[in-house]
Design a protein around this motif. Structure first.
Motif, PDB file in Angstrom:
ATOM      1  N   ASN A  24      -5.739  24.837 -71.917  1.00 40.51           N
ATOM      2  CA  ASN A  24      -5.553  24.201 -70.607  1.00 40.51           C
ATOM      3  C   ASN A  24      -3.570  23.749 -70.427  1.00 40.51           C
ATOM      4  O   ASN A  24      -2.996  23.914 -71.312  1.00 40.51           O
ATOM      5  CB  ASN A  24      -5.779  22.599 -70.742  1.00 40.51           C
ATOM      6  N   THR A  55     -10.180  36.135 -60.856  1.00 43.46           N
ATOM      7  CA  THR A  55      -9.861  34.924 -62.051  1.00 43.46           C
ATOM      8  C   THR A  55     -10.540  35.376 -63.695  1.00 43.46           C
ATOM      9  O   THR A  55     -10.030  34.828 -64.446  1.00 43.46           O
ATOM     10  CB  THR A  55     -10.500  33.700 -61.694  1.00 43.46           C
ATOM     11  N   GLU A  66     -10.595  33.810 -68.447  1.00 45.81           N
ATOM     12  CA  GLU A  66     -10.867  33.354 -66.971  1.00 45.81           C
ATOM     13  C   GLU A  66     -10.041  32.161 -66.676  1.00 45.81           C
ATOM     14  O   GLU A  66      -9.948  30.969 -67.279  1.00 45.81           O
ATOM     15  CB  GLU A  66     -12.370  32.919 -66.968  1.00 45.81           C
ATOM     16  N   ASN A  68      -9.272  29.305 -64.317  1.00 49.84           N
ATOM     17  CA  ASN A  68      -9.981  28.115 -63.616  1.00 49.84           C
ATOM     18  C   ASN A  68      -8.864  27.228 -62.895  1.00 49.84           C
ATOM     19  O   ASN A  68      -8.171  26.177 -63.894  1.00 49.84           O
ATOM     20  CB  ASN A  68     -10.892  27.378 -64.524  1.00 49.84           C
ATOM     21  N   LYS A  69      -8.451  27.228 -61.797  1.00 50.47           N
ATOM     22  CA  LYS A  69      -7.512  26.614 -61.301  1.00 50.47           C
ATOM     23  C   LYS A  69      -7.803  24.983 -61.173  1.00 50.47           C
ATOM     24  O   LYS A  69      -7.050  24.331 -61.503  1.00 50.47           O
ATOM     25  CB  LYS A  69      -7.079  27.138 -59.807  1.00 50.47           C
ATOM     26  N   SER A  70      -9.126  24.754 -60.758  1.00 53.24           N
ATOM     27  CA  SER A  70      -9.429  23.407 -60.673  1.00 53.24           C
ATOM     28  C   SER A  70      -9.427  22.749 -62.114  1.00 53.24           C
ATOM     29  O   SER A  70      -9.148  21.471 -61.959  1.00 53.24           O
ATOM     30  CB  SER A  70     -10.612  23.249 -59.933  1.00 53.24           C
ATOM     31  N   GLN A  71      -9.637  23.204 -63.085  1.00 53.91           N
ATOM     32  CA  GLN A  71      -9.802  22.642 -64.215  1.00 53.91           C
ATOM     33  C   GLN A  71      -8.227  22.994 -64.951  1.00 53.91           C
ATOM     34  O   GLN A  71      -8.301  22.413 -66.243  1.00 53.91           O
ATOM     35  CB  GLN A  71     -10.761  23.108 -65.248  1.00 53.91           C
ATOM     36  N   SER A  73      -7.428  25.686 -66.422  1.00 53.96           N
ATOM     37  CA  SER A  73      -7.589  26.261 -67.767  1.00 53.96           C
ATOM     38  C   SER A  73      -7.546  27.698 -67.986  1.00 53.96           C
ATOM     39  O   SER A  73      -7.625  28.180 -66.632  1.00 53.96           O
ATOM     40  CB  SER A  73      -9.025  25.700 -68.275  1.00 53.96           C
TER      41      SER A  73
END
Lengths: 113, 113
Positions: A24, A55, A66, A68-71, A73
């Motif tokens: 993260n 992604t 992968e 993951n912009k929202s998380q 990560s």
């Protein structure tokens, strides 16, 4: 400023099993993301990188990650590991294109037969 | 093969001494970054040189200094060595024809006794 947290310090795994290393990051600006591998007594080798676009990023030696912009990560995966994948893995982030990398503390992967 | 070479590979110094580490960047790269990797930790950004000028510095004291030469090779100098300076020092070259990737050398293992 950016920072990186690698959620697992050690990951033991059996040969031919899948592995996932979790990463993260935090940043107030757009970032580039990287995974590096370090074998004993060696420097860092780039496995893969995310700059933009798709992604799902594929790298060398069968690894993929992968974004993951929202998380916030950037998890690393490999569907089937080999003994030779035993190494230290580092997630890193840089802002845009300034090549200044912030690294996580690393995840030690030990592959057992 | 990255083409980034560092010398020496290993070095033992006494507390209070001074040390110079060297890095030859990969052909076509104009940016060199230095990192300190303490045992069991991720690399920490020391500073970066771009076209012979310092271009960013991490949280390291002034006794850590550097140079970049017209051929883009670089030196890292550490004065008044302390025991905590014992680490693997990594050089990474990037920029120019290198695109977005930082290529790392094998590192110099410095031990301060």
């Amino acid at each position: 400023a950016q920072s990186v947290t690698q959620l697992d310090s050690q990951v033991p795994v059996f040969e031919e099993a899948p592995v996932e290393l979790r990463c993260n990051y935090s940043s107030s600006v757009s970032v580039y993301l990287f995974w590096y591998v370090q074998y004993p007594n060696q420097g860092l080798q780039l496995l893969l990188k995310y700059l933009s676009g798709s992604t799902l990023v594929k790298g060398i030696n069968g690894f993929e990650a992968e974004f993951n912009k929202s998380q916030t990560s950037f998890h690393l995966r490999k569907p089937s590991v080999h003994i030779s994948d035993t190494a230290e893995y580092f997630c890193a982030v840089s802002s845009s294109n300034d090549y200044k990398l912030s690294f996580g503390a690393g995840t030690t992967v030990t592959v057992r037969a | 093969e990255t083409g980034v070479t560092q010398s020496p590979t290993h070095l033992i110094k006494t507390r209070g001494q001074q040390v110079t580490l060297r890095c030859s960047s990969q052909s076509g790269h104009n940016t060199v970054s230095w990192y300190q990797q303490a045992l069991g930790q991720g690399p920490q950004f020391i500073f970066q040189y771009y076209r012979e000028e310092e271009n960013g510095r991490g949280n390291f004291p002034p006794r850590f200094s550097g140079l970049q030469f017209p051929n883009y090779s670089s030196e890292l100098n550490v004065n008044a060595l302390e025991l905590d300076d014992s680490a693997l020092y990594l050089c990474a070259s990037s920029g120019g024809t290198g695109g977005t990737e930082a290529f790392f050398g094998q590192g110099t293992r410095l031990t301060v006794v």
